[in-house]
Scaffold this motif. Structure first.
Motif, PDB file in Angstrom:
ATOM      1  N   ALA A  80     -11.910   0.511   6.019  1.00  0.00           N
ATOM      2  CA  ALA A  80     -12.466  -0.641   5.323  1.00  0.00           C
ATOM      3  C   ALA A  80     -11.387  -1.507   4.655  1.00  0.00           C
ATOM      4  CB  ALA A  80     -13.465  -0.198   4.268  1.00  0.00           C
ATOM      5  N   ILE A  81     -10.185  -0.969   4.514  1.00  0.00           N
ATOM      6  CA  ILE A  81      -9.093  -1.699   3.876  1.00  0.00           C
ATOM      7  C   ILE A  81      -8.282  -2.392   4.958  1.00  0.00           C
ATOM      8  CG2 ILE A  81      -7.081  -1.573   2.381  1.00  0.00           C
ATOM      9  CD1 ILE A  81      -8.189   1.169   1.414  1.00  0.00           C
ATOM     10  N   GLY A  82      -8.054  -3.681   4.774  1.00  0.00           N
ATOM     11  CA  GLY A  82      -7.296  -4.422   5.766  1.00  0.00           C
ATOM     12  C   GLY A  82      -6.268  -5.331   5.135  1.00  0.00           C
ATOM     13  N   LYS A  83      -5.479  -5.921   6.009  1.00  0.00           N
ATOM     14  CA  LYS A  83      -4.453  -6.876   5.598  1.00  0.00           C
ATOM     15  C   LYS A  83      -4.919  -8.263   5.973  1.00  0.00           C
ATOM     16  CE  LYS A  83      -0.923  -3.502   6.751  1.00  0.00           C
ATOM     17  NZ  LYS A  83       0.183  -3.208   7.649  1.00  0.00           N
TER      18      LYS A  83
ATOM     19  N   ARG B  28       3.234  -1.074  -2.936  1.00  0.00           N
ATOM     20  CA  ARG B  28       2.987  -1.342  -1.512  1.00  0.00           C
ATOM     21  C   ARG B  28       2.879  -0.038  -0.727  1.00  0.00           C
ATOM     22  NH1 ARG B  28       5.441  -6.123  -2.790  1.00  0.00           N
ATOM     23  NH2 ARG B  28       7.576  -5.360  -2.862  1.00  0.00           N
ATOM     24  N   GLU B  29       3.745   0.921  -1.050  1.00  0.00           N
ATOM     25  CA  GLU B  29       3.708   2.212  -0.365  1.00  0.00           C
ATOM     26  C   GLU B  29       2.403   2.946  -0.664  1.00  0.00           C
ATOM     27  OE1 GLU B  29       6.121   6.377  -0.643  1.00  0.00           O
ATOM     28  OE2 GLU B  29       7.321   4.536  -0.602  1.00  0.00           O
ATOM     29  N   LYS B  30       1.985   2.927  -1.912  1.00  0.00           N
ATOM     30  CA  LYS B  30       0.728   3.587  -2.283  1.00  0.00           C
ATOM     31  C   LYS B  30      -0.472   2.908  -1.623  1.00  0.00           C
ATOM     32  CE  LYS B  30       2.387   5.552  -6.572  1.00  0.00           C
ATOM     33  NZ  LYS B  30       2.363   5.533  -8.022  1.00  0.00           N
TER      34      LYS B  30
ATOM     35  N   TYR C  72       2.449  -7.868   4.611  1.00  0.00           N
ATOM     36  CA  TYR C  72       1.205  -8.611   4.491  1.00  0.00           C
ATOM     37  C   TYR C  72       1.160  -9.361   3.164  1.00  0.00           C
ATOM     38  CZ  TYR C  72       0.367  -4.209   2.094  1.00  0.00           C
ATOM     39  OH  TYR C  72       0.479  -3.121   1.291  1.00  0.00           O
ATOM     40  N   ASN C  73       0.287 -10.337   3.104  1.00  0.00           N
ATOM     41  CA  ASN C  73       0.143 -11.139   1.902  1.00  0.00           C
ATOM     42  C   ASN C  73      -0.904 -10.564   0.954  1.00  0.00           C
ATOM     43  OD1 ASN C  73       2.038 -13.025   2.737  1.00  0.00           O
ATOM     44  ND2 ASN C  73       0.519 -14.140   3.911  1.00  0.00           N
ATOM     45  N   PHE C  74      -2.030 -10.136   1.485  1.00  0.00           N
ATOM     46  CA  PHE C  74      -3.132  -9.683   0.649  1.00  0.00           C
ATOM     47  C   PHE C  74      -3.811  -8.467   1.265  1.00  0.00           C
ATOM     48  CE2 PHE C  74      -2.872 -14.278   0.055  1.00  0.00           C
ATOM     49  CZ  PHE C  74      -2.695 -14.345  -1.310  1.00  0.00           C
TER      50      PHE C  74
END
Length: 66
Positions: free
Chosen positions: A61-64, A47-49, A2-4
């Motif tokens: 609530a967290i998305g890509k 990125r893994e974390k 993903y970018n963001f």
């Protein structure tokens, strides 16, 4: 990949899961009572974390974005 990463402030319940899993990338907005992406992941470890933080979020609530 993903970018963001993004957090939906309307969904965030401020449970601290993301800040615990990826403290370099997430912070708390004390005034409004939710977490936000402080810094996008810059390497494989971050990125893994952040992926772990996404999986730990009880309200998804967290998305890509991208």
């Amino acid at each position: 990949m993903y970018n963001f990463l993004v957090i939906d402030p309307d969904e965030c319940i401020d449970c601290d899961a993301c800040r615990t899993e990826a403290p370099a990338n997430f912070r708390r907005d004390d005034e409004h009572g939710f977490s936000y992406v402080y810094k996008q992941p810059e390497d494989d470890d971050e990125r893994e974390k952040c992926q772990t933080a996404m999986e730990a979020c009880p309200v998804e609530a967290i998305g890509k974005d991208g």
